[in-house]
Design a protein around this motif. Sequence first.
Motif, PDB file in Angstrom:
ATOM      1  N   TYR A 122      -4.748  -1.420 -13.794  1.00 38.63           N
ATOM      2  CA  TYR A 122      -5.474  -2.530 -13.180  1.00 38.63           C
ATOM      3  C   TYR A 122      -5.720  -3.671 -14.147  1.00 38.63           C
ATOM      4  O   TYR A 122      -5.873  -4.826 -13.731  1.00 38.63           O
ATOM      5  N   GLU A 162       0.825  -1.209   0.000  1.00 37.18           N
ATOM      6  CA  GLU A 162       0.000   0.000   0.000  1.00 37.18           C
ATOM      7  C   GLU A 162       0.859   1.259   0.000  1.00 37.18           C
ATOM      8  O   GLU A 162       0.521   2.265  -0.637  1.00 37.18           O
ATOM      9  N   GLN A 191      -2.563  -5.697 -13.687  1.00 31.07           N
ATOM     10  CA  GLN A 191      -2.539  -6.288 -12.353  1.00 31.07           C
ATOM     11  C   GLN A 191      -3.477  -7.482 -12.265  1.00 31.07           C
ATOM     12  O   GLN A 191      -3.112  -8.545 -11.747  1.00 31.07           O
ATOM     13  N   GLU A 243      -2.132   2.640 -11.685  1.00 31.90           N
ATOM     14  CA  GLU A 243      -3.541   2.412 -12.019  1.00 31.90           C
ATOM     15  C   GLU A 243      -3.684   1.557 -13.274  1.00 31.90           C
ATOM     16  O   GLU A 243      -4.644   1.688 -14.038  1.00 31.90           O
ATOM     17  N   THR A 275       2.064   1.766  -3.518  1.00 31.52           N
ATOM     18  CA  THR A 275       0.937   2.230  -4.336  1.00 31.52           C
ATOM     19  C   THR A 275       0.711   3.725  -4.174  1.00 31.52           C
ATOM     20  O   THR A 275       0.558   4.462  -5.146  1.00 31.52           O
ATOM     21  N   GLN A 276       0.700   4.180  -2.920  1.00 31.00           N
ATOM     22  CA  GLN A 276       0.480   5.597  -2.661  1.00 31.00           C
ATOM     23  C   GLN A 276       1.640   6.442  -3.187  1.00 31.00           C
ATOM     24  O   GLN A 276       1.438   7.519  -3.752  1.00 31.00           O
ATOM     25  N   SER A 311     -10.039  -1.590  -3.192  1.00 34.01           N
ATOM     26  CA  SER A 311      -8.637  -1.210  -3.313  1.00 34.01           C
ATOM     27  C   SER A 311      -8.395  -0.264  -4.477  1.00 34.01           C
ATOM     28  O   SER A 311      -7.380   0.432  -4.514  1.00 34.01           O
ATOM     29  N   GLU A 326       3.839  -5.415  -7.210  1.00 36.33           N
ATOM     30  CA  GLU A 326       2.422  -5.234  -7.511  1.00 36.33           C
ATOM     31  C   GLU A 326       1.928  -3.864  -7.043  1.00 36.33           C
ATOM     32  O   GLU A 326       1.006  -3.303  -7.631  1.00 36.33           O
ATOM     33  N   GLY A 327       2.543  -3.321  -5.993  1.00 34.28           N
ATOM     34  CA  GLY A 327       2.195  -1.975  -5.568  1.00 34.28           C
ATOM     35  C   GLY A 327       2.519  -0.933  -6.625  1.00 34.28           C
ATOM     36  O   GLY A 327       1.777   0.039  -6.809  1.00 34.28           O
ATOM     37  N   PRO A 354      -5.492   4.802  -4.979  1.00 36.08           N
ATOM     38  CA  PRO A 354      -4.751   5.790  -5.775  1.00 36.08           C
ATOM     39  C   PRO A 354      -5.526   7.077  -5.995  1.00 36.08           C
ATOM     40  O   PRO A 354      -4.961   8.169  -5.960  1.00 36.08           O
ATOM     41  N   LYS A 392      -0.230  -1.157  -9.261  1.00 30.54           N
ATOM     42  CA  LYS A 392      -1.462  -0.535  -8.777  1.00 30.54           C
ATOM     43  C   LYS A 392      -1.338   0.984  -8.743  1.00 30.54           C
ATOM     44  O   LYS A 392      -2.289   1.696  -9.062  1.00 30.54           O
ATOM     45  N   GLY A 393      -0.174   1.483  -8.325  1.00 32.95           N
ATOM     46  CA  GLY A 393       0.023   2.926  -8.285  1.00 32.95           C
ATOM     47  C   GLY A 393      -0.057   3.572  -9.652  1.00 32.95           C
ATOM     48  O   GLY A 393      -0.468   4.727  -9.785  1.00 32.95           O
TER      49      GLY A 393
END
Length: 504
Positions: A154, A63, A157, A152, A66-67, A282, A145-146, A286, A149-150
């Motif tokens: 998806y 996480e 992912q 975006e 991701t952020q 989830s 994987e973060g 983002p 996701k960051g």
Amino acid sequence: MLFALFRNVAITAIAFFFTGLIGLLLVPILVHAYSLAGFGLIIMARMFLPLAVLAAVDFGVGEYVTQSVAKARVAADRSSCGRELCMALGVAVVLGLLSGAALFVASFWMSAWLSVPAEHQAAFARVMQFTAVSMPVFFSSLVFEGVVKGQENYAMQRAIEVLASIIYSGLAIAAVWLGWQFDAVCYALLLSLWVRALVALFVAARSLRSWKLQFAYPTSAERDAFRMRARLMVSNKCMGVAQAQSSPLLISVLLGPASLGVFDALTRLPRFAKTVLGLLSSTVLPVAARLESDADDKGLTRLGQSGALTAGLVALPPIAAAVVFSKPLLQVWLGDAFAHLWLWQALMFIVPALGVLVGFGGAALIVRPAALAAMNRLVLLQIALQFAIALAGLSVLQEKAFIVGQVVATSITFFWQMRLIATELKTAEHAGKRLMRIGVVAVALVLPGWGLQGWIMGPLSLGLAMAAWTAACWVGCYFLVLSAVQRQRLQAFVGRKWASRKPI
């Protein structure tokens, strides 16, 4: 923003419906091949992974990355992102080495602790040792994987997760067909996770190549920020693991693998729904990170209102259908021997139904440390209630006491969690009233749903009956839940998407 959120939700829903369906179809194959006790051993083996029990000690590195990546996408200076990624990867490797060493040492005694039958203890210990060796790779995969996701991304992912699911299921079915023991299925899962980690590494590296990040030692301010966030995430993760993973662990120790097999079978469909809906939530992180970074309080409020209502409209009718058709679901899926337990499965569906409403707003609050701490306190109360009720009823209800405990505790704390979300995101009261109308529509359709059960003769008729019931619920929600303005916007959106697909 909302269109991107809708797109990510749709991609996630499709991908996890597919992977979840594969997993659900695999359960009866494994139960019939290895019995409930053997199936319970497979469930035990997969508990000790970063995606299960060991998620409690991952410090929230996934996480955090991701952020960090989501913020860097809109920032002119991305130098801090390189330092934060370097720090997160270093932490992940160290965590993998430490947890792997601890698991390897514990593997020599775990078989006895978990009531593994004597004839399977050596095989189970070898599986745990191979899992321990793989820990640094599995923890590093959270960072890779973060990054995806960051960005975006998806679609990629979810494609990675679908690929891993297909590999695991294919190898597991091959192990059953060849007559191999339960440990072959465990090794199939570990191999699929190795593939998932390597593919995620390739995709993450390729997506960041154009950024030309410089990986360097983080500053003291960045280390302090990570430690503060890690403390909050550790408590949050520990509570999540205690809530979701402690029940199987206690059942293994107190009642044995056969009881664990029964518990997993009764809760598999509700947990599948909860997992899918949690992953839908989830996709909010983002977007929420960008809004919080821009100090866009109005945008965060719109995200909370639109997101929660959309999630409720999309998810609650299918969950209600699963409750209404719980008995034929068990009959078709696992056979008549499980049909008499349908009420326990139906009861467990209350957890994902409430979780979808809390999860969407709760995911947006992750970017606010004070709100996250308050949510953690409520979850801690929920866990305490859950296990107090479960242990009190253990002698009478056996493994089903853990179902009762989770349902009652979730229902009690739900209202306090929703009040916290409404206060932080400043969501309007009428949004909650609209969500309540969804439940009213579902309750009104219960009797017609029970009437359809007499026509169910197999998987096709069950699917048609549930689809018809869900469609009727959606139609009712369209007229009774959405306002006139929301219906017009939905019609305009569908009309634009349909027009864009017409040939020129």
